[in-house]
Write an enzyme that holds these catalytic residues in place. Structure first.
Site, PDB file in Angstrom:
ATOM      1  N   ALA A  37      10.619   9.239   5.972  1.00  0.00           N
ATOM      2  CA  ALA A  37       9.778   8.439   5.090  1.00  0.00           C
ATOM      3  C   ALA A  37       8.451   8.112   5.742  1.00  0.00           C
ATOM      4  O   ALA A  37       7.395   8.193   5.125  1.00  0.00           O
ATOM      5  CB  ALA A  37      10.496   7.145   4.763  1.00  0.00           C
ATOM      6  N   CYS A  38       8.517   7.747   6.996  1.00  0.00           N
ATOM      7  CA  CYS A  38       7.339   7.198   7.659  1.00  0.00           C
ATOM      8  C   CYS A  38       6.219   8.207   7.813  1.00  0.00           C
ATOM      9  O   CYS A  38       5.081   7.831   8.035  1.00  0.00           O
ATOM     10  CB  CYS A  38       7.716   6.638   9.017  1.00  0.00           C
ATOM     11  SG  CYS A  38       8.395   4.986   8.874  1.00  0.00           S
ATOM     12  N   THR A  39       6.510   9.496   7.739  1.00  0.00           N
ATOM     13  CA  THR A  39       5.447  10.464   7.909  1.00  0.00           C
ATOM     14  C   THR A  39       4.796  10.798   6.574  1.00  0.00           C
ATOM     15  O   THR A  39       3.746  11.395   6.532  1.00  0.00           O
ATOM     16  CB  THR A  39       5.973  11.771   8.527  1.00  0.00           C
ATOM     17  OG1 THR A  39       7.028  12.250   7.708  1.00  0.00           O
ATOM     18  CG2 THR A  39       6.466  11.538   9.923  1.00  0.00           C
ATOM     19  N   LYS A  61       1.648   1.437   7.281  1.00  0.00           N
ATOM     20  CA  LYS A  61       2.626   0.822   8.177  1.00  0.00           C
ATOM     21  C   LYS A  61       2.563  -0.700   8.174  1.00  0.00           C
ATOM     22  O   LYS A  61       3.403  -1.359   8.783  1.00  0.00           O
ATOM     23  CB  LYS A  61       2.392   1.292   9.623  1.00  0.00           C
ATOM     24  CG  LYS A  61       2.411   2.781   9.804  1.00  0.00           C
ATOM     25  CD  LYS A  61       3.817   3.302   9.733  1.00  0.00           C
ATOM     26  CE  LYS A  61       3.835   4.787  10.047  1.00  0.00           C
ATOM     27  NZ  LYS A  61       5.150   5.354   9.890  1.00  0.00           N
TER      28      LYS A  61
END
Lengths: 126, 394
Positions: B328-330, A99
């Site tokens: 996407a973030c996972t 992130k």
């Protein structure tokens, strides 16, 4: 996966919303990448008097947006310009490595809002 | 389960092991720990149990004989074994492999690996529901096509593929058909003989068995190259001391699936439809991913405009509900799911997807709870999103 601090900011984001008569607006990211945020600032006597955000994105994107508004509120523009992505991540007790780049855009959005203010107010000659 | 305790709707990521399966496994760790290949008497019971489990798995998919089942460490290994095994064994006949653009990464990446070894690779397109384009399959099949690998159903969007039609087309060109049935097994009746499947991938955990066990069905007479070499277990196709307790659990899970699949799938279908209807009716700008009819009984894949999937999952988790996302973030990569993109969704549409995969344990009460809490979650995130048009805020 996320720190308690990130989850807390995600649950209760600070300063979420728009400022109707904002002095500066900065948007970074785009929906294609999955993260996009807009920062609105109100400036008085060289200080960030009010700041709000709107964010499309994952938990980290929301939490970093929320955190930057806390870090920047009340600061002079010069001080606010110095806030880095790293500062935001540290204030949130860290972000997952994946992130750090995609979702840690809040510092950039703040800079964009300040630059927008400076252009509009004539501080920077175009 | 009370709505105040946690609700698990992420069966695609992992299922609880059925207590009956655990009971069946325990003796093979406590008492019958012998190696089935040994000479002494400790080998007897493990050997018998291994073959009984093989028979149970064979029956579940109507395989012609138990020996057609090769036990592996799971679906990823089975997919690797099938694709590389057929391709390498038949390389002198041809070096062209076809797969679809919505396969599991273990199929995708095995095929891409073959490409680095000099094979030609074709990805078939799918329609907006994720159904493989059969005309493209006909068109792309060549004299040198040795293998076509198409999933039975898609775990992420629930779409069931027309496997019988695929098999007919593939066999007209004398290629072999491998089918990854991980998402379908135990939910849909599979008959490898009637459906014309040459190789079939199965996973144990997907039918409430233990993790770390899977199987590859290989049609009688079809020869493949092993990818794991060693002591020659599993007819020389998969060396390594047999995971007896795991295999016994898989066998028990297969037996339970055989007896209960019909009633269970019927129950799941009702829950699924209640969940999908509840979400789509209760929330504007909400859409179904995947096929509305040809769909796995346990799969409710929904997307919400203007917001992002991971933040929906976090919000659900805070309310005690576990789901997953094609977002996407996972994932480890930051790209949106290749499956959703293949169905023609735009990036920002794909990002707003949430996947509920139901299981044996879920109840109507739980479904109603999710339907009840979802509107506020979506509302809150939309209020936060700069993409939400003013008229959508409610």
């Amino acid at each position: 996966m996320y720190s308690q601090k990130v989850l807390e900011h995600f649950r209760n984001p600070r300063n979420m919303g728009e400022i109707k008569d904002a002095d500066g607006i900065g948007t970074v990211g785009n929906p294609v990448c999955g993260d996009m945020m807009t920062i609105y600032i109100k400036v008085k006597e060289g200080r960030i008097e009010d700041i709000k955000f709107k964010t499309f994105g994952c938990g980290a994107a929301v939490a970093t947006s929320s955190m930057i508004t806390e870090l920047a509120k009340g600061k002079t523009l010069e001080e606010a310009m110095k806030i880095t992505r790293k500062d935001v991540a540290e204030a949130l007790e860290g972000l997952p490595p994946v992130k750090m780049h995609c979702s840690n855009l809040a510092a950039d959005a703040l800079k964009a809002a300040i630059e927008d203010y400076r252009k509009k107010s004539g501080e920077v000659k175009l | 389960m009370s709505v105040h305790s946690r609700i698990y709707m992420d069966c695609v990521s992992g299922k609880p092991v059925d207590p009956r399966v655990i009971d069946a496994m325990l003796p093979y760790m406590r008492e019958f720990y012998g190696n089935p290949s040994s000479v002494h008497s400790f080998s007897g019971e493990p050997r018998r149990a291994l073959e009984e489990a093989r028979s149970a798995v064979a029956r579940l998919i109507s395989a012609e004989r138990p020996e057609s089942i090769i036990f592996t460490s799971g679906a990823t290994e089975s997919n690797n074994m099938a694709i590389k095994g057929v391709a390498f064994r038949n390389a002198d006949r041809g070096k062209h492999v076809i797969t679809s653009s919505v396969e599991h990464m273990s199929v995708m990446n095995s095929c891409k690996y073959l490409k680095t070894k000099g094979f030609d690779l074709t990805f078939l397109p799918v329609d907006r529901y994720g159904v493989v384009d059969l005309e493209a399959l006909e068109r792309e099949l060549r004299e040198d096509t040795v293998l076509v690998s198409i999933q039975y159903a898609n775990s992420e969007i629930g779409t069931i593929q027309p496997i019988r039609e695929v098999a007919q087309i593939v066999h007209r060109k004398n290629a072999y058909l491998h089918v990854d049935a991980t998402a379908a097994n135990g939910r849909l009746p599979i008959d490898v003989q009637r459906e014309g499947i040459d190789l079939l991938t199965l996973s144990s955990n997907d039918i409430y068995g233990p993790r770390g066990v899977g199987a590859l069905y290989i049609r009688e007479g079809l020869r493949i190259e092993p990818i794991i070499h060693g002591g020659g277990q599993e007819r020389g196709l998969r060396s390594g001391t047999e995971n007896i307790a795991g295999v016994v659990g898989f066998g028990k899970a297969a037996e339970i699936a055989m007896n209960e699949m019909q009633s269970e799938s019927e129950k799941l279908r009702k829950l699924r439809d209640r969940l999908i209807r509840g979400l789509l009716d209760g929330i504007p700008y909400a859409f179904l991913n995947g096929h509305p009819v040809h769909r796995l009984p346990d799969n409710a894949a929904v997307r919400f405009s203007f917001i992002e999937g991971e933040s929906i999952l976090l919000s659900l988790d805070m309310m005690g509900v576990a789901a997953s996302s094609g977002s996407a973030c996972t994932a480890k990569t930051l790209e949106p799911s290749h499956v959703l993109m293949a169905t023609g969704l735009r990036h920002e549409e794909a990002h707003g997807s949430v996947l509920f995969t139901l299981g044996r344990h879920n109840t109507e009460e739980e479904v109603d709870y999710v339907v009840r809490i979802m509107p506020d979650i979506v509302k809150r995130l939309r209020a936060m999103s700069p993409l939400t048009p003013k008229e959508v805020l409610w």
